[in-house]
Design a protein around this motif. Structure first.
Motif, PDB file in Angstrom:
ATOM      1  N   ILE A   9       0.834  -1.198   0.000  1.00 58.38           N
ATOM      2  CA  ILE A   9       0.000   0.000   0.000  1.00 58.38           C
ATOM      3  C   ILE A   9       0.870   1.249   0.000  1.00 58.38           C
ATOM      4  N   ARG A  10       1.911   1.249   0.831  1.00 58.30           N
ATOM      5  CA  ARG A  10       2.780   2.414   0.914  1.00 58.30           C
ATOM      6  C   ARG A  10       3.622   2.578  -0.341  1.00 58.30           C
ATOM      7  N   ARG A  11       4.065   1.484  -0.910  1.00 55.29           N
ATOM      8  CA  ARG A  11       4.810   1.571  -2.173  1.00 55.29           C
ATOM      9  C   ARG A  11       3.936   2.187  -3.268  1.00 55.29           C
ATOM     10  N   ALA A  12       2.690   1.709  -3.359  1.00 55.81           N
ATOM     11  CA  ALA A  12       1.756   2.239  -4.364  1.00 55.81           C
ATOM     12  C   ALA A  12       1.499   3.721  -4.123  1.00 55.81           C
ATOM     13  N   ALA A  13       1.368   4.106  -2.854  1.00 59.49           N
ATOM     14  CA  ALA A  13       1.131   5.519  -2.532  1.00 59.49           C
ATOM     15  C   ALA A  13       2.326   6.377  -2.930  1.00 59.49           C
ATOM     16  N   LEU A  14       3.534   5.862  -2.725  1.00 56.73           N
ATOM     17  CA  LEU A  14       4.738   6.612  -3.094  1.00 56.73           C
ATOM     18  C   LEU A  14       4.874   6.730  -4.615  1.00 56.73           C
ATOM     19  N   VAL A  15       4.524   5.674  -5.330  1.00 61.19           N
ATOM     20  CA  VAL A  15       4.576   5.709  -6.794  1.00 61.19           C
ATOM     21  C   VAL A  15       3.595   6.746  -7.327  1.00 61.19           C
ATOM     22  N   ALA A  44      12.170   8.932   5.507  1.00 62.69           N
ATOM     23  CA  ALA A  44      12.905   7.738   5.942  1.00 62.69           C
ATOM     24  C   ALA A  44      12.182   6.474   5.493  1.00 62.69           C
ATOM     25  N   LEU A  45      10.857   6.479   5.574  1.00 67.68           N
ATOM     26  CA  LEU A  45      10.076   5.324   5.140  1.00 67.68           C
ATOM     27  C   LEU A  45      10.157   5.151   3.623  1.00 67.68           C
ATOM     28  N   ALA A  46      10.134   6.274   2.902  1.00 67.91           N
ATOM     29  CA  ALA A  46      10.264   6.213   1.444  1.00 67.91           C
ATOM     30  C   ALA A  46      11.614   5.615   1.053  1.00 67.91           C
ATOM     31  N   HIS A  47      12.678   6.044   1.726  1.00 64.35           N
ATOM     32  CA  HIS A  47      14.014   5.478   1.471  1.00 64.35           C
ATOM     33  C   HIS A  47      14.049   3.991   1.829  1.00 64.35           C
ATOM     34  N   HIS A  48      13.346   3.634   2.893  1.00 62.20           N
ATOM     35  CA  HIS A  48      13.308   2.234   3.319  1.00 62.20           C
ATOM     36  C   HIS A  48      12.710   1.349   2.219  1.00 62.20           C
ATOM     37  N   TYR A  49      11.646   1.822   1.593  1.00 62.37           N
ATOM     38  CA  TYR A  49      10.960   1.016   0.589  1.00 62.37           C
ATOM     39  C   TYR A  49      11.669   1.009  -0.765  1.00 62.37           C
ATOM     40  N   PHE A  50      12.301   2.127  -1.154  1.00 67.02           N
ATOM     41  CA  PHE A  50      12.856   2.229  -2.501  1.00 67.02           C
ATOM     42  C   PHE A  50      14.361   2.441  -2.562  1.00 67.02           C
ATOM     43  N   GLY A  51      14.956   2.953  -1.530  1.00 65.27           N
ATOM     44  CA  GLY A  51      16.397   3.149  -1.539  1.00 65.27           C
ATOM     45  C   GLY A  51      16.820   4.543  -1.941  1.00 65.27           C
ATOM     46  N   GLY A  52      16.177   5.136  -2.928  1.00 64.30           N
ATOM     47  CA  GLY A  52      16.562   6.469  -3.378  1.00 64.30           C
ATOM     48  C   GLY A  52      15.627   6.997  -4.441  1.00 64.30           C
ATOM     49  N   LYS A  53      15.893   8.230  -4.868  1.00 70.33           N
ATOM     50  CA  LYS A  53      15.001   8.918  -5.796  1.00 70.33           C
ATOM     51  C   LYS A  53      14.930   8.218  -7.156  1.00 70.33           C
ATOM     52  N   GLU A  54      16.073   7.778  -7.674  1.00 67.39           N
ATOM     53  CA  GLU A  54      16.058   7.141  -8.991  1.00 67.39           C
ATOM     54  C   GLU A  54      15.227   5.868  -8.964  1.00 67.39           C
ATOM     55  N   GLN A  55      15.310   5.123  -7.870  1.00 69.99           N
ATOM     56  CA  GLN A  55      14.525   3.893  -7.759  1.00 69.99           C
ATOM     57  C   GLN A  55      13.021   4.200  -7.698  1.00 69.99           C
ATOM     58  N   ILE A  56      12.669   5.297  -7.034  1.00 70.92           N
ATOM     59  CA  ILE A  56      11.251   5.687  -6.978  1.00 70.92           C
ATOM     60  C   ILE A  56      10.771   6.102  -8.370  1.00 70.92           C
ATOM     61  N   PHE A  57      11.594   6.877  -9.100  1.00 60.59           N
ATOM     62  CA  PHE A  57      11.228   7.283 -10.452  1.00 60.59           C
ATOM     63  C   PHE A  57      11.048   6.061 -11.356  1.00 60.59           C
ATOM     64  N   THR A  58      11.959   5.101 -11.231  1.00 57.76           N
ATOM     65  CA  THR A  58      11.883   3.897 -12.050  1.00 57.76           C
ATOM     66  C   THR A  58      10.621   3.098 -11.726  1.00 57.76           C
ATOM     67  N   ALA A  59      10.284   3.006 -10.431  1.00 53.97           N
ATOM     68  CA  ALA A  59       9.062   2.303 -10.028  1.00 53.97           C
ATOM     69  C   ALA A  59       7.828   3.002 -10.594  1.00 53.97           C
ATOM     70  N   ALA A  60       7.839   4.325 -10.607  1.00 51.53           N
ATOM     71  CA  ALA A  60       6.718   5.078 -11.168  1.00 51.53           C
ATOM     72  C   ALA A  60       6.593   4.819 -12.666  1.00 51.53           C
ATOM     73  N   MET A  61       7.728   4.751 -13.347  1.00 53.03           N
ATOM     74  CA  MET A  61       7.713   4.483 -14.779  1.00 53.03           C
ATOM     75  C   MET A  61       7.176   3.080 -15.051  1.00 53.03           C
ATOM     76  N   ARG A  62       7.601   2.113 -14.233  1.00 58.25           N
ATOM     77  CA  ARG A  62       7.083   0.750 -14.377  1.00 58.25           C
ATOM     78  C   ARG A  62       5.569   0.725 -14.162  1.00 58.25           C
TER      79      ARG A  62
END
Length: 200
Positions: A9-15, A44-62
């Motif tokens: 749920i939190r990953r989806a919310a961050l994406v 801190a929670l966002a970093h915990h789930y994705f590691g960093g900004k580029e990983q979050i951007f990539t997850a959003a693109m996926r």
């Protein structure tokens, strides 16, 4: 300690927050803190789930590509002939899901990201290859080669071009108008190809 079952749920919310934040700012120059704040959680929670900004951007693109792929498969399953397949592809590219302002802005910025990120470049290549393959599969049943491949490149370029104009123009084009432009180009091209063959 994170609650069990909350991670998806939190990953989806961050994406989703990433797509909205990039769309609102019109740039990838956003911070994890801004994304996390929009998602209603700590950086801190966002970093915990994705590691960093580029990983979050990539997850959003996926995520965007996943929605796009599902829409395309559903639309193509309903198409009964090659012309309808082409129209289905065009309509999905300008659907309310794909052509919303934040998604268009995200696409434009993901193109920029692909210039410096191998993973983003790989995802973009997959999208482009599938789009051209779907277009070409239908066009080659209507138009002989090499014209089918030329029209494939033209349709793909027009889709990209309308997205680019949508992202940059102060007066955005409506999805229905974009579809009309694409279908007009398609039908004019098919009529021209028929005339070309008949005049030989």
């Amino acid at each position: 300690m994170p609650k069990l079952g909350m991670e998806p749920i939190r990953r989806a919310a961050l994406v989703e927050a990433t797509i909205h934040e990039v769309g609102a700012r019109g740039t990838l120059d956003v911070t994890v803190s801004q994304i996390a704040r929009r998602a209603g959680m700590s950086s801190a929670l966002a970093h915990h789930y994705f590691g960093g900004k580029e990983q979050i951007f990539t997850a959003a693109m996926r995520h965007i590509l996943g929605l796009y792929g599902a829409e395309i498969r559903g639309a193509l399953a309903m198409a009964r002939d090659p012309r309808m397949r082409l129209e289905a592809i065009i309509r999905v590219n300008f659907s309310s899901t794909q052509f919303r302002p934040e998604t268009v802005a995200a696409w434009l910025n993901f193109y920029v990201q692909s210039l410096k990120s191998e993973e983003a470049a790989r995802l973009l290549h997959i999208y482009q290859r599938r789009l051209r393959s779907n277009l070409h599969h239908a066009l080659r049943q209507l138009v002989p080669e090499p014209r089918a491949r030329i029209l494939t490149r033209g349709l793909a370029a027009m889709i990209d071009g309308l997205y680019l104009r949508q992202a940059l123009r102060p007066d955005p084009i409506a999805a229905d108008a974009a579809i009309d432009v694409m279908l007009s180009y398609l039908d004019d091209a098919l009529i021209a190809e028929t005339s070309r063959r008949e005049s030989r």
